[in-house]
Design an enzyme around this catalytic site. Structure first.
Site, PDB file in Angstrom:
ATOM      1  N   TYR A 180       0.867  -1.182   0.000  1.00 43.99           N
ATOM      2  CA  TYR A 180       0.000   0.000   0.000  1.00 43.99           C
ATOM      3  C   TYR A 180       0.907   1.236   0.000  1.00 43.99           C
ATOM      4  O   TYR A 180       1.478   1.603   1.025  1.00 43.99           O
ATOM      5  CB  TYR A 180      -0.903  -0.030   1.233  1.00 43.99           C
ATOM      6  N   LYS A 182      -1.148  -1.193  -4.276  1.00 42.70           N
ATOM      7  CA  LYS A 182      -2.227  -0.199  -4.297  1.00 42.70           C
ATOM      8  C   LYS A 182      -1.520   1.137  -4.383  1.00 42.70           C
ATOM      9  O   LYS A 182      -0.858   1.565  -3.438  1.00 42.70           O
ATOM     10  CB  LYS A 182      -3.063  -0.295  -3.015  1.00 42.70           C
TER      11      LYS A 182
HETATM   12  O1  NGF Z   1      -8.650   8.460   1.555  1.00 37.52           O
HETATM   13  C1  NGF Z   1      -7.597   8.527   0.962  1.00 37.52           C
HETATM   14  C2  NGF Z   1      -6.490   9.325   1.525  1.00 37.52           C
HETATM   15  N1  NGF Z   1      -7.369   7.927  -0.209  1.00 37.52           N
HETATM   16  C3  NGF Z   1      -8.360   7.068  -0.817  1.00 37.52           C
HETATM   17  C4  NGF Z   1      -7.718   5.748  -1.184  1.00 37.52           C
HETATM   18  O2  NGF Z   1      -6.626   5.938  -2.031  1.00 37.52           O
HETATM   19  C5  NGF Z   1      -7.215   5.027   0.044  1.00 37.52           C
HETATM   20  C6  NGF Z   1      -9.001   7.688  -2.038  1.00 37.52           C
HETATM   21  O3  NGF Z   1     -10.059   6.868  -2.391  1.00 37.52           O
HETATM   22  C7  NGF Z   1      -8.298   4.397   0.822  1.00 37.52           C
HETATM   23  O4  NGF Z   1      -9.441   4.692   0.592  1.00 37.52           O
HETATM   24  C8  NGF Z   1      -7.997   3.459   1.900  1.00 37.52           C
HETATM   25  O5  NGF Z   1      -6.858   3.086   2.128  1.00 37.52           O
HETATM   26  O6  NGF Z   1      -8.937   3.052   2.605  1.00 37.52           O
HETATM   27  C9  NGF Z   1      -9.496   9.105  -1.729  1.00 37.52           C
HETATM   28  O7  NGF Z   1     -10.330   9.108  -0.594  1.00 37.52           O
HETATM   29  C10 NGF Z   1     -10.285   9.668  -2.904  1.00 37.52           C
HETATM   30  O8  NGF Z   1      -9.542   9.561  -4.063  1.00 37.52           O
HETATM   31  C11 NGF Z   1     -10.652  11.144  -2.636  1.00 37.52           C
HETATM   32  O9  NGF Z   1      -9.499  11.951  -2.665  1.00 37.52           O
HETATM   33  O10 NGF Z   1      -5.669   9.810   0.541  1.00 37.52           O
END
Ligand code: NGF
Length: 289
Positions: free
Chosen positions: A133, A161
């Protein structure tokens, strides 16, 4: 293991306790309505780094039970307490999770050898597959292509990821590793990942519009990039508003407005500002969420 994975949101009450029934509702919405291909459990969107080990296990267990084999499951077990990462990795593996994933260790400036040892320790202790990740904006850990090369030499490291906007690196990884799984991490950049040939995407906003993400992915696969871009525009209108109102709070509030009990966020995050409720209702209505 390909396709769209929601980074599972976890409902909490105002005391920071997991709302089990709410969690089941969020999972069902992902399976039945968004029709995602899998769930990424206990990631950033699950507010994982603010939880106790017992809470993390509870979430793994409930999710495994509720999905009952219907979709793929990836367990994010990373922690800078390596003992905890191993304990969670063993737990999720025994439950039957399809793969583990672990955030690169953060906070201290770990050397690359230490990072490598961290992954090898979890893999050796669990025997399960591992998805790196990589999220440099939050961890401060930005790995080079050569460092990915070293980690990918371990056949149990099945993919990454990749939550970063460095599409040069993404292209290099894709070309060099056609057989590793690459998941795009930023939902607002999904189309660029899809065009770069990623195997899937993992994101928080797929809890509310995974169906749109699936469309983008499928259209790109069929060579209909212009149409896919139109869908990305719609998705980004939603994401822009969500980011403006507060990421996890607003995603949960959208689900709450729809009658799915997504609860609130865990402290020290601030709860959703009820003064913004009308804006969320409008978003749900305007975009038919
Ligand atoms: O929430 C984040 C923080 N990133 C998420 C994702 O990359 C990681 C992304 O979906 C994630 O959701 C997790 O590890 O649970 C963002 O929320 C989205 O693109 C909005 O910016 O960076």
């Amino acid at each position: 293991m390909k396709g769209i994975f929601s980074a599972l949101l976890v409902p909490f009450d105002d005391q920071g306790r997991i709302k089990e029934q709410g969690l089941r509702e969020v999972i069902r919405n992902n399976i039945d309505v968004q029709q995602v291909d899998g769930l990424y459990v206990n990631g950033s969107s699950g507010e994982n780094f603010m939880l106790t080990t017992d809470q993390k296990k509870q979430i793994f267990k409930i999710t495994h039970e509720e999905t009952n084999g219907a979709i793929k499951l990836i367990a994010q077990v990373g922690s800078i307490n390596l003992d905890e990462a191993v304990e969670l990795g063993k737990y999720a593996t025994e439950l039957g999770y399809d793969s583990l994933s672990a955030v690169t260790p953060f906070y201290y400036k770990f050397t690359f050898d230490e990072i490598k040892n961290y992954y090898e320790t979890i893999i050796e202790a669990t025997g399960n597959n591992m998805i790196i990740y990589a999220i440099p904006a939050l961890t401060g850990v930005s790995m080079s292509l050569e460092q990915f090369d070293v980690l990918f030499q371990n056949e149990k490291v099945i993919g990454v990821k990749y939550t970063d906007g460095n599409f040069f690196m993404l292209e290099r990884l894709r070309k060099k590793y056609p057989n590793k799984l690459i998941y795009s991490g930023f939902d607002e950049m999904l189309i660029y990942g899809a065009v770069s040939g990623v195997d899937g995407a993992i994101g928080s906003t797929y809890n509310i519009h995974g169906n749109l993400a699936k469309q983008i992915f499928e259209m790109v696969e069929q060579g209909e990039v212009a149409r896919a871009y139109e869908v990305q525009h719609i998705m980004n209108d939603i994401i822009e508003k969500v980011l403006e109102l507060g990421l996890y709070q607003t995603l949960k509030e959208i689900l709450n407005v729809k009658g799915i009990d997504a609860g609130t966020v865990k402290q020290p995050m601030s709860p959703f500002d009820s003064g913004k409720r009308e804006a969320v209702e409008k978003l749900v209505k305007d975009f038919n969420l």
